[in-house]
Write a protein that holds these residues in place. Structure first.
Motif, PDB file in Angstrom:
ATOM      1  N   ALA A  75       0.815  -1.208   0.000  1.00  0.00           N
ATOM      2  CA  ALA A  75       0.000   0.000   0.000  1.00  0.00           C
ATOM      3  C   ALA A  75       0.855   1.267   0.000  1.00  0.00           C
ATOM      4  CB  ALA A  75      -0.916  -0.009   1.217  1.00  0.00           C
ATOM      5  N   PHE A  83      -4.742  -7.150 -12.477  1.00  0.00           N
ATOM      6  CA  PHE A  83      -4.339  -8.547 -12.366  1.00  0.00           C
ATOM      7  C   PHE A  83      -4.714  -9.336 -13.615  1.00  0.00           C
ATOM      8  CE2 PHE A  83      -3.034  -8.997  -7.928  1.00  0.00           C
ATOM      9  CZ  PHE A  83      -3.408  -7.758  -7.450  1.00  0.00           C
ATOM     10  N   TYR A  89     -14.116  -7.299  -7.369  1.00  0.00           N
ATOM     11  CA  TYR A  89     -14.872  -7.836  -6.244  1.00  0.00           C
ATOM     12  C   TYR A  89     -16.277  -8.176  -6.721  1.00  0.00           C
ATOM     13  CZ  TYR A  89     -11.058  -5.246  -4.128  1.00  0.00           C
ATOM     14  OH  TYR A  89      -9.827  -4.755  -3.830  1.00  0.00           O
ATOM     15  N   VAL A 104     -11.060   2.866   1.169  1.00  0.00           N
ATOM     16  CA  VAL A 104     -10.151   2.311   2.166  1.00  0.00           C
ATOM     17  C   VAL A 104      -9.183   3.385   2.665  1.00  0.00           C
ATOM     18  CG1 VAL A 104      -8.211   0.740   2.443  1.00  0.00           C
ATOM     19  CG2 VAL A 104     -10.301  -0.073   1.383  1.00  0.00           C
ATOM     20  N   ARG A 152      -6.855   5.656  -8.798  1.00  0.00           N
ATOM     21  CA  ARG A 152      -5.905   5.870  -7.706  1.00  0.00           C
ATOM     22  C   ARG A 152      -4.846   6.891  -8.063  1.00  0.00           C
ATOM     23  NH1 ARG A 152      -4.053   1.053  -5.768  1.00  0.00           N
ATOM     24  NH2 ARG A 152      -2.335   2.329  -5.138  1.00  0.00           N
TER      25      ARG A 152
ATOM     26  N   ALA B 169      -5.427  -7.571  -4.498  1.00  0.00           N
ATOM     27  CA  ALA B 169      -5.900  -6.307  -5.061  1.00  0.00           C
ATOM     28  C   ALA B 169      -6.263  -5.354  -3.927  1.00  0.00           C
ATOM     29  CB  ALA B 169      -7.102  -6.550  -5.964  1.00  0.00           C
ATOM     30  N   ALA B 170      -6.969  -5.879  -2.926  1.00  0.00           N
ATOM     31  CA  ALA B 170      -7.363  -5.040  -1.794  1.00  0.00           C
ATOM     32  C   ALA B 170      -6.134  -4.565  -1.023  1.00  0.00           C
ATOM     33  CB  ALA B 170      -8.298  -5.810  -0.878  1.00  0.00           C
ATOM     34  N   ARG B 171      -5.187  -5.460  -0.847  1.00  0.00           N
ATOM     35  CA  ARG B 171      -3.978  -5.130  -0.102  1.00  0.00           C
ATOM     36  C   ARG B 171      -3.237  -3.981  -0.793  1.00  0.00           C
ATOM     37  NH1 ARG B 171      -2.281 -10.439   0.906  1.00  0.00           N
ATOM     38  NH2 ARG B 171      -3.694 -10.373   2.683  1.00  0.00           N
ATOM     39  N   LEU B 172      -3.161  -4.092  -2.109  1.00  0.00           N
ATOM     40  CA  LEU B 172      -2.472  -3.079  -2.906  1.00  0.00           C
ATOM     41  C   LEU B 172      -3.185  -1.734  -2.815  1.00  0.00           C
ATOM     42  CD1 LEU B 172       0.016  -3.408  -4.630  1.00  0.00           C
ATOM     43  CD2 LEU B 172      -1.437  -3.793  -6.590  1.00  0.00           C
ATOM     44  N   GLU B 173      -4.489  -1.789  -2.608  1.00  0.00           N
ATOM     45  CA  GLU B 173      -5.247  -0.544  -2.528  1.00  0.00           C
ATOM     46  C   GLU B 173      -5.235   0.033  -1.126  1.00  0.00           C
ATOM     47  OE1 GLU B 173      -8.417   0.077  -5.339  1.00  0.00           O
ATOM     48  OE2 GLU B 173      -8.781  -2.062  -5.278  1.00  0.00           O
ATOM     49  N   GLY B 174      -4.502  -0.617  -0.237  1.00  0.00           N
ATOM     50  CA  GLY B 174      -4.323  -0.037   1.083  1.00  0.00           C
ATOM     51  C   GLY B 174      -5.129  -0.684   2.191  1.00  0.00           C
ATOM     52  N   ALA B 175      -5.765  -1.815   1.911  1.00  0.00           N
ATOM     53  CA  ALA B 175      -6.568  -2.477   2.932  1.00  0.00           C
ATOM     54  C   ALA B 175      -5.686  -3.351   3.824  1.00  0.00           C
ATOM     55  CB  ALA B 175      -7.646  -3.327   2.274  1.00  0.00           C
ATOM     56  N   THR B 179      -9.695  -5.127   7.221  1.00  0.00           N
ATOM     57  CA  THR B 179     -10.524  -4.593   6.140  1.00  0.00           C
ATOM     58  C   THR B 179     -10.756  -5.667   5.089  1.00  0.00           C
ATOM     59  OG1 THR B 179      -9.367  -2.527   6.535  1.00  0.00           O
ATOM     60  CG2 THR B 179     -10.775  -2.633   4.592  1.00  0.00           C
TER      61      THR B 179
END
Ligand code: ATP
Ligand code: MG
Lengths: 356, 273
Positions: A75, A83, A89, A104, A152, B169-175, B179
């Motif tokens: 992050a 990907f 999601y 987030v 982003r 993907a979530a991790r990369l977005e800062g989660a 979360t």
């Protein structure tokens, strides 16, 4: 925007097996569209995941701009990744998918709405915002995945075979869109693909990987015109370069000859003797009467492509492909003479590395 | 639910008929004891086959603190279900996704605990709650049931089928892990969580041995135990028991009817592992 530098990056998943990446050193310039190209399993995804911080490299460093990010959380690296599987999601609408990263990071709601709308407009997603990924076509999903990265506003985009699941026409269309997007944003892009046509048409520079090793880095013209080794020569081009295996010998005065199969090919060879690979692109092979040229060959197959035709030949055990203009009157079984463009020959040593 | 495949001409409808022909006897077999229970609950004693009397229901309700039993059953079952879903989900996520030393060995140890027959655990559990002074209390009744190894197993299997790229993907977005767990994993696992909740609820609603051991007063007893006591405390009334049993089964049936879609999808998904 930032450059990406890899210094002797290595990754080994299995301590006893073959490493997925070996000492990969690369410098991607700020704002460059850089392509990582290689066959399946060569370590392309692994390289991207190391840049993103999703995998920890076994050795080496990753720099984004001037910053060493090797030990940083994903992050904190300010990169966005699309990907190979899209990874949307499934339980969230397109709007929420795109907004997820901003939510987030606790970006204010009004700002999120504005940026999502902007990304959606740019990618033509306006009417799809309230659907779920399951209700989208492959191309639309692809756009959503891009939108999620775009919103982003990262320093670096990492794209992992984003077009590989799409049908050819759509792929060509999105290829153009992606390039346009890059031209508009000037953001650094590392683009992974196993498709050399995609690499050649999109990449400002291309790095060719094979079994975790870097084979060559260069512009499309450099890779095509001066492949660094036999692997790159065969991999770039469709079909790839003809590689004939032979023995070199000097003829005295100003050169030498390579004997391969039925052919005896004069080359400007200074001091090389022994085993050698000789490469020639299909478009530099022409057909003449059977008693002329460097030797005779049998026609094995004829594949008309429209503007030109691929003719598969067998010259005493050496397979060879010629690309001829138009649709020549040839049939399997015909016997022809082979002529090579002498200025367009590539020589490689016994280990496959380029000579000269 | 999917419609029987009758649209594809005679072969399809013959197949559907065959399915029904096979399923019907099974359905009758399953439902017969239940019908018998309902029927005998409506019959008066001694020759229960002649005069159906709805009075037995009120009789059962009056003879027992039925409302109290029902309340206890609800409190007990719901608390345990909530606890089990929460502990199973978090533990399963850890076992499926987090990396820590000894993870798989620890999981195996849990699975071995699953092999132990429940009856063996009754005495140690009782000694435990006795040591806390929790015998005949809600905390005693509930606390020992809050972790379900089979629940952890079920959810772990399901979590492992969720593509890792979604998390990355979530991790990369800062989660962070929490979360990711709450906003990606849990919403995706809803069918599996619902399945676990229904199974766990049915299990607890019908549970007999542990409440019998852990409670003493009728103020703490859930339905199953209370109904069984009908026999001991009062004159044996077959019809009363059946009436009470019918009343006890109704919440379960309602639950199944409400949840069965989710439930079947959840079972299908976890079975596809
Ligand atoms: N998580 C992992 N654990 C063990 N080995 C892995 C893992 N991920 C990748 N590998 C191995 O590392 C090598 C490189 O994999 P990688 O996914 O980087 O290939 P790729 O170039 O992206 O291939 P493709 O074009 O098929 O996506 C492969 O041999 C693969 O089997
Ligand atoms: Mg890959």
């Amino acid at each position: 925007m930032a450059s990406v530098t890899l210094r002797r990056l290595a990754k080994r998943y299995d301590p006893h097996g073959r490493p997925a990446l070996e000492e990969l050193s690369l410098a991607v310039n700020d704002g460059e569209f850089f392509v990582l190209l290689g066959p399946s399993g060569c370590g392309k995804t692994t390289a991207l995941r190391c840049i993103a911080g999703l995998d920890e490299p076994s050795a080496g460093e990753v720099l984004i701009g001037e910053r060493d990010v090797t030990r940083l959380d994903p992050a904190a690296r300010d990169v966005a990744m699309v990907f190979q599987t899209h990874a949307l999601y499934p339980h969230l609408t397109v709007r929420r998918n795109i907004a997820f990263g901003l939510e987030v990071r606790r970006v204010p709601a009004a700002e999120i709405a504005r940026r999502v709308q902007q990304a959606a407009d740019r990618l033509g997603l306006g009417t799809l915002l309230d659907r779920r990924p399951g209700e989208l076509s492959g191309g639309e999903r692809q756009r959503v995945a891009l939108g999620r990265a775009l919103v982003r506003e990262p320093q670096v985009f990492l794209l992992d075979e984003p077009l590989s699941h799409l049908e050819p026409t759509l792929r060509a269309e999105l290829r153009a869109e992606l390039l346009e997007l890059h031209r508009a944003l000037h953001t650094t892009v590392v683009y992974v693909t196993h498709d050399q046509i995609e690499a050649m048409t999109m990449g400002q520079r291309i790095a060719v990987l094979e079994r975790g090793r870097l084979r060559q880095v260069g512009t499309p013209a450099e890779l095509y015109g001066r492949p660094a080794d036999v692997f790159v020569a065969r991999f770039i081009g469709s079909p790839g370069m003809n590689i004939l295996r032979g023995r070199g010998r000097g003829t005295g005065d100003d050169g030498g000859v390579v004997d391969c199969g039925a052919f005896s090919i004069p080359v400007s060879l200074e001091r090389y003797e022994g085993e050698i690979y000789l490469g020639v692109r299909p478009e530099h092979v022409s057909l003449v009467a059977p008693d002329q040229g460097i030797g005779a060959a049998d026609v094995r197959g004829v594949e008309p492509l429209g503007p030109d035709t691929l003719v598969r030949l067998d010259g005493g055990g050496e397979p060879l492909v010629a690309r001829l203009h138009g649709i020549p009157d040839l049939r399997p079984g015909d016997r022809v003479g082979v002529k090579l463009d002498r200025r367009q020959l590539h020589l490689f040593d016994a280990a496959g590395a380029r000579l000269g | 639910m999917r419609k029987p495949d009758g649209s594809r001409g005679s072969r399809g409808s013959w197949g559907a008929w065959l399915t029904y022909a096979l399923a019907l006897p099974l359905a009758i077999l399953m439902i017969a004891p239940f019908l018998y229970m309902v029927v005998s609950a409506l019959m008066s004693e001694p020759d229960s086959l002649r005069h159906p009397v709805p009075d037995n229901f009120t009789g059962a309700l009056v003879a027992l603190p039925f409302g109290r039993f029902l309340l206890n059953s609800l409190i007990f079952s719901l608390a345990v279900v909530a606890g089990q879903v929460l502990t199973s989900a978090t533990a399963a996520y850890a076992f499926a996704r987090l990396r820590f030393p000894g993870r798989d060995r620890l999981f195996l140890a849990y699975l071995c605990a699953l092999m132990a027959p429940a009856i063996v655990l009754v005495i140690p559990r009782f000694l435990l709650i006795d040591a806390f002074g929790w015998v005949d209390s809600y905390q005693g009744l509930i606390s020992t049931e809050l972790v379900s190894v089979s629940g952890i197993f079920l959810l772990r299997q399901f979590f492992r089928t969720i593509p890792r790229d979604l998390e990355d993907a979530a991790r990369l977005e800062g989660a962070g892990e929490w979360t990711i767990f709450w906003r990606v994993i849990v919403p995706l696992a809803r069918p599996a969580l619902a399945t676990l909740a229904v199974l766990a609820f049915a299990d607890q609603w019908r549970s007999f041995m542990w409440p019998l051991v852990a409670t003493r007063s009728s103020g703490m007893q859930p339905l199953e135990v209370g109904i069984a006591n009908l026999e001991g405390v009062y004159h044996v009334s077959w019809s009363y028991q059946m009436a009470a049993a019918v009343a006890a089964v109704i919440p379960l049936m309602v639950l199944y009817f409400v949840a069965h879609r989710y439930f079947i999808r959840g079972i299908e998904q976890t079975a596809r592992v």
